[in-house]
Design an enzyme around this catalytic site. Sequence first.
Site, PDB file in Angstrom:
ATOM      1  N   GLU A  17       0.831  -1.431   0.018  1.00 56.34           N
ATOM      2  CA  GLU A  17      -0.153  -0.031   0.123  1.00 56.34           C
ATOM      3  C   GLU A  17       0.617   1.312   0.055  1.00 56.34           C
ATOM      4  O   GLU A  17       0.758   2.066   0.929  1.00 56.34           O
ATOM      5  CB  GLU A  17      -1.048   0.130   1.142  1.00 56.34           C
TER       6      GLU A  17
ATOM      7  N   GLU B 283      -6.343  -8.155  -0.219  1.00 51.99           N
ATOM      8  CA  GLU B 283      -6.613  -8.041   1.123  1.00 51.99           C
ATOM      9  C   GLU B 283      -8.055  -7.418   1.359  1.00 51.99           C
ATOM     10  O   GLU B 283      -8.586  -6.671   0.698  1.00 51.99           O
ATOM     11  CB  GLU B 283      -5.775  -6.991   1.860  1.00 51.99           C
TER      12      GLU B 283
HETATM   13  C1  GAL Z   1      -4.268  -2.536   5.307  1.00 50.92           C
HETATM   14  C2  GAL Z   1      -2.696  -3.098   5.212  1.00 50.92           C
HETATM   15  C3  GAL Z   1      -2.700  -4.279   6.249  1.00 50.92           C
HETATM   16  C4  GAL Z   1      -3.430  -4.054   7.417  1.00 50.92           C
HETATM   17  C5  GAL Z   1      -4.743  -4.037   7.146  1.00 50.92           C
HETATM   18  C6  GAL Z   1      -5.760  -3.841   8.167  1.00 50.92           C
HETATM   19  O1  GAL Z   1      -4.138  -1.306   4.615  1.00 50.92           O
HETATM   20  O2  GAL Z   1      -2.154  -3.462   3.972  1.00 50.92           O
HETATM   21  O3  GAL Z   1      -1.429  -4.519   6.580  1.00 50.92           O
HETATM   22  O4  GAL Z   1      -3.023  -3.195   8.117  1.00 50.92           O
HETATM   23  O5  GAL Z   1      -4.825  -2.567   6.203  1.00 50.92           O
HETATM   24  O6  GAL Z   1      -7.066  -3.438   7.790  1.00 50.92           O
END
Ligand code: GAL
Length: 662
Positions: free
Chosen positions: A153, A309
Amino acid sequence: MAALPDATRGRLLYGGDYNPEQWPESVWPEDIRLMREAGVNLATVGVFSWARLEPRPGAREFGWLDRVLDLLHEGGIDVCLATPTASPPPWMGARHPETLPRDEHGRTVWYGSRNHFCASSRVYRDYARRITEDLARRYGSHPALRLWHVNNEYGTHCWCDGSAAHFREWLQERYDTLGALNEAWGTAFWSQRYDSWEEIIPPRRAQYLNNPAQQLDFHRFTSDALLGCFTAERDVLAAHSPDIPVTTNFMPLFSGQDGWAWASEEDVVSVDVYPDPRAGWEDAAGAPHGALVQDLTRSQARGPWLLMEQAAGPVNWRGVNHPKPDGLMRLWSLQAVARGADGICFFQWRQSRQGSEKFHSAMLPHAGEHSRLFRQVRALGSELTRLTDVVGDQVPAGIALLHDWESWWADGQDGRPSAGLDYPATLTAWYQALWEQNLTCDFAHPEATLDGYRLVVIPHLYLLTDAALDNLTAYVRAGGTLICGFFTGVADADDRIREGGVDSRLRLLLGLTTVHEWWPLDEDASVRLDNGARGTVWSEDLETDTATTLAVYAEGELAGRPALTRHTFGTGVALYVSTLLERPALRTLLADAAAAAGVLPVLPGAPAGVEAVRRGPLLFLLNHNREPVTVPLPQPGTDVLTGTRHEEEVTLDRYGVAALRS
Ligand code: GAL
C-alpha cells in the site's frame, strides 16, 4: 498485463497475508494443516519481515523463511512473496535519520509504526534494492513462488530536504526552464516568482494558502517518486525471475497514487478492499463501495485482478468495529469474483496476539478453528473451487465512467468555490446510481480510447487536458453518448482556469455559450428542478447556444435558468448536468441515456438490493438485503454453487448468492 499466476491452472486463488514470524515455529505446521482445510492455495509472506530478515545493516537471516516456504510448498500452498520494504527496521531510522519522512511542518515521522520511509532517500532505496535483490536471488526459482508482492500500500508523503531536491529534479525534467515553471505555477500571483531552482521547495506549511499548481505538481511528483521505488524493486525481481509476475497492492479509491500510471507498470493489478471509512457494512453503502473499487481495479488491470486484502470480520480502525454478520464475508468475496477477481485474499491468515492489529480480524481468529468465522472461511474456500468457469474471464460493460487522479488532486485543494466539493463522493453517487440498476460500467482515463463504449459518463472532472477534450469531442462526433456532470473542464493541466466558465471545446460539444457563474449550494441544501428532480452540492448559471434545455431550476436565484441540457453533435449526443442530482433523478437520467444508447441492465427489473453481474458464462445474483428475496429469471439456469437448476425464479437467502449458468 501478464495473466494472473493461476489462470492457466484454472482455479481461483484463495488465501491471505501470512506472518509466521509473529509465532513460534511450533505453530507453523498447524497453520499449514488449517490452510489446507480451508482450501487456501496462496499465502502472502514477508510483507513486514524486514527487521527479521536483516536484523542489523547488511546481515541476512533467511533460514526461517526457507523453512516457511518449504513447509508451504510441501503443503501444496503457493507463495506470494513480498519485499519487506514498507517497514524499514528501527536501525535504519536510528542510523540514517534522512530515511525518515518529514511532514509539512518539517517534523520527523518516526519509526515505531510502519511506512516510515522517504521515497526520495537514496539510503532507503539502496537498502530496499539490496534486500530485494537477495530475496530474488534466493527465492526467484523456489517452486512455491507464484507472485511477487512489492512493498505494501504505497502512499507515504514526505516534505524533507531530500524530497525537495528530488522534487526540483522532477520539475526540471517536466519544465526544462524556470520560466516555464513560473508560467505553469502562475507565480506572478502573490509575488511567488522563482529566480533559481534552489529556491523551490515542496509545498510546506505556509502562512496562508499554498500555490495550487505547486501542490498539484507535488502530488504528481509524490506519485512518481513512489512509483520509482516500485519499479526499481520490480526490475530487480524481473531480472532474477522473469516468469514470476509482480504486483503491489493498492488501497481502495485512494488519492495518493495515479492509479492509471501505476497499473500500467504492474504485471498483476491487486487491491485491498475495506469499507469506505464513511460507509461500513452496517449501512447500505458498503456493497456499492466494494463494487466501485472492484470495477475500477478491473479497469486498471484491463481484465482479471487480485483481491489482495479484505477483512474476514471486524477491522480495528473504525470508531466502532462490528463483526460481519453471517454470509456477508462470502457475499462480498463473491461480488469481487463476479466483478473480475481471479483471487480472493485477506489480511491476514492468523489473527495477531500482539501489536496494533491484534483486534483486527483474520481468517483464523483468536477463537480458533472451531469458530464461526473459521467455518465460514472454510466454506468459502470450498465454494471458490466451484467457480473455475470464470477464471480469466472478462466482465462486459457498455458504459465508461471517466476518472482521473490528477483532476481529483487539483479539485481537492483549498480556495475553491465550495468546500462541499467532494470528488470521491460525487464519483460514488454517479457510480451508485448505475450500480443500483445493474448497469455494469468500466472506468476509463479521459484520454483513453473510448471505442466500444456506448455511453460515457463524466461525474465531475474539474481538470481536463487538451488531449482529453479532443478525445471527448471525437467520441461524440463519431456517434457516442456523453453525459457530463457539473464543474467539468474548468481547468487545464496546470490548474489554470479556462475562460468562458468551461473550455470552449467542451462548450461547443455541449451546445453552451458560457457558464456565467458557479452557484454552489450549502451543505444539506437542495434545489428543485422543474422536472421534479432535486439537485445538491452545486448549481450553475448556464447559457445555452444550440443545446436544448431538458430541465430548468425551479426555485432560488437561478429559477428559470437551464439546469439540464442536451445537444446533438456530429452523430452523437452530449448531455450536461449542472448540479449533483439526487439519486432517483440520477438513476432515471442514466437509465434513459443508457437505453437510448442501447445499453441495458444486466437483469432488468431485479428487486432492489439485488446486484446482477455477468462474468464469462455466469450470471451472478447477489442479495445485499437482510432478508431473502425471490428473483425472476430471464432464462433457466443452474447455480454452480449448489448444482440446483432454477427454471423461472431463484430465491436468495439474506446475503445469498447464486452463480447461474444457462
Ligand atoms: C491494510 C494493510 C494491512 C493491514 C490492514 C488492516 O491497509 O495493508 O497490512 O494493516 O490494512 O485493515
